[in-house]
Motif scaffolding. Sequence first.
Motif, PDB file in Angstrom:
ATOM      1  N   ALA A   1       0.834  -1.208   0.000  1.00  9.37           N
ATOM      2  CA  ALA A   1       0.000   0.000   0.000  1.00  9.37           C
ATOM      3  C   ALA A   1       0.868   1.258   0.000  1.00  9.37           C
ATOM      4  O   ALA A   1       0.557   2.234  -0.692  1.00  9.37           O
ATOM      5  N   ASP A   2       1.958   1.223   0.727  1.00 11.33           N
ATOM      6  CA  ASP A   2       2.864   2.367   0.763  1.00 11.33           C
ATOM      7  C   ASP A   2       3.548   2.552  -0.590  1.00 11.33           C
ATOM      8  O   ASP A   2       3.598   3.667  -1.125  1.00 11.33           O
ATOM      9  N   ARG A   3       4.065   1.470  -1.172  1.00  9.38           N
ATOM     10  CA  ARG A   3       4.739   1.553  -2.481  1.00  9.38           C
ATOM     11  C   ARG A   3       3.784   1.998  -3.581  1.00  9.38           C
ATOM     12  O   ARG A   3       4.157   2.750  -4.475  1.00  9.38           O
ATOM     13  N   ALA A   4       2.537   1.524  -3.521  1.00 11.10           N
ATOM     14  CA  ALA A   4       1.556   1.840  -4.561  1.00 11.10           C
ATOM     15  C   ALA A   4       0.922   3.218  -4.375  1.00 11.10           C
ATOM     16  O   ALA A   4       0.150   3.668  -5.215  1.00 11.10           O
ATOM     17  N   GLY A   5       1.223   3.880  -3.274  1.00 14.26           N
ATOM     18  CA  GLY A   5       0.663   5.207  -3.028  1.00 14.26           C
ATOM     19  C   GLY A   5      -0.781   5.180  -2.561  1.00 14.26           C
ATOM     20  O   GLY A   5      -1.466   6.194  -2.613  1.00 14.26           O
ATOM     21  N   LEU A   6      -1.245   4.030  -2.104  1.00 11.44           N
ATOM     22  CA  LEU A   6      -2.625   3.918  -1.633  1.00 11.44           C
ATOM     23  C   LEU A   6      -2.773   4.404  -0.201  1.00 11.44           C
ATOM     24  O   LEU A   6      -3.854   4.773   0.236  1.00 11.44           O
ATOM     25  N   TRP A   7      -1.686   4.375   0.531  1.00 14.13           N
ATOM     26  CA  TRP A   7      -1.694   4.750   1.938  1.00 14.13           C
ATOM     27  C   TRP A   7      -0.275   5.111   2.327  1.00 14.13           C
ATOM     28  O   TRP A   7       0.684   4.526   1.826  1.00 14.13           O
ATOM     29  N   HIS A   8      -0.133   6.098   3.207  1.00 16.78           N
ATOM     30  CA  HIS A   8       1.184   6.466   3.703  1.00 16.78           C
ATOM     31  C   HIS A   8       1.122   6.540   5.213  1.00 16.78           C
ATOM     32  O   HIS A   8       0.208   7.125   5.775  1.00 16.78           O
ATOM     33  N   GLY A   9       2.072   5.945   5.843  1.00 12.77           N
ATOM     34  CA  GLY A   9       2.128   5.940   7.290  1.00 12.77           C
ATOM     35  C   GLY A   9       3.104   4.883   7.741  1.00 12.77           C
ATOM     36  O   GLY A   9       3.767   4.234   6.925  1.00 12.77           O
ATOM     37  N   GLU A  10       3.176   4.687   9.036  1.00 12.87           N
ATOM     38  CA  GLU A  10       4.086   3.686   9.561  1.00 12.87           C
ATOM     39  C   GLU A  10       3.407   2.336   9.590  1.00 12.87           C
ATOM     40  O   GLU A  10       2.269   2.199  10.046  1.00 12.87           O
ATOM     41  N   ASN A  11       4.102   1.331   9.096  1.00 14.17           N
ATOM     42  CA  ASN A  11       3.599  -0.030   9.053  1.00 14.17           C
ATOM     43  C   ASN A  11       3.491  -0.556  10.483  1.00 14.17           C
ATOM     44  O   ASN A  11       4.497  -0.684  11.169  1.00 14.17           O
ATOM     45  N   PRO A  12       2.280  -0.863  10.971  1.00 13.19           N
ATOM     46  CA  PRO A  12       2.131  -1.325  12.354  1.00 13.19           C
ATOM     47  C   PRO A  12       2.708  -2.715  12.607  1.00 13.19           C
ATOM     48  O   PRO A  12       2.892  -3.111  13.748  1.00 13.19           O
ATOM     49  N   VAL A  13       3.026  -3.443  11.548  1.00 14.81           N
ATOM     50  CA  VAL A  13       3.594  -4.772  11.714  1.00 14.81           C
ATOM     51  C   VAL A  13       5.123  -4.682  11.848  1.00 14.81           C
ATOM     52  O   VAL A  13       5.755  -5.581  12.391  1.00 14.81           O
ATOM     53  N   LYS A  14       5.674  -3.573  11.391  1.00 14.91           N
ATOM     54  CA  LYS A  14       7.123  -3.380  11.498  1.00 14.91           C
ATOM     55  C   LYS A  14       7.508  -3.374  12.972  1.00 14.91           C
ATOM     56  O   LYS A  14       6.911  -2.677  13.781  1.00 14.91           O
ATOM     57  N   GLY A  15       8.504  -4.161  13.308  1.00 14.68           N
ATOM     58  CA  GLY A  15       8.963  -4.204  14.689  1.00 14.68           C
ATOM     59  C   GLY A  15       8.274  -5.261  15.534  1.00 14.68           C
ATOM     60  O   GLY A  15       8.648  -5.458  16.681  1.00 14.68           O
ATOM     61  N   VAL A  16       7.279  -5.942  14.992  1.00 12.61           N
ATOM     62  CA  VAL A  16       6.640  -7.036  15.738  1.00 12.61           C
ATOM     63  C   VAL A  16       7.531  -8.264  15.579  1.00 12.61           C
ATOM     64  O   VAL A  16       7.760  -8.742  14.466  1.00 12.61           O
TER      65      VAL A  16
END
Length: 180
Positions: A140-155
Amino acid sequence: AWFRKVRGRPVWKNIGPLADLSIEQARATAGEFNAKLAKWKGNDYEGANPFERPDVFTLDALVDAYVAQHLLKEAKNPKQAEETLRWAVGRYLPEPLRTRRVGDIRREEVRKLHTHIGEKYGHRMANRIMQALRAMYNFADRAGLWHGENPVKGVALYHEKTRARFLQPDELPKLWKALS
């Protein structure tokens, strides 16, 4: 600009260009924002969030976009990949989470979900669900559909023991043939 924390999340609202507004107009607009927040807070956050953007990109919508724009184009077996993803999302992700906006899902919720799936269905499945969620957010971030911090990052994923597999007697001739 107007800034407040709304239900623990930072919210910025643009009041207007500095050159076009007087201090009194900016204060009046900020007062209106404060009044909306106070009214919503006074109603115990019932009803629609007055500061939520109208574009609603839910986790279900993310799954649909990921399937259509990524899996069906990139997977070795697109039909199987789609069926597997949709089955896993329907089975392991609760309905309230799937209908929420992608940006409203927090890392702590994802950690709790990972722990729950790990305890109830096993560590491998919990890790696969987290990897699928991470991939969808990154897409979603790469495709420009959504921008923000990935909540799964760091899990942190569960440690998985590697499985030992040995050739069966009927597989040995096939191996020798492939090596020749």
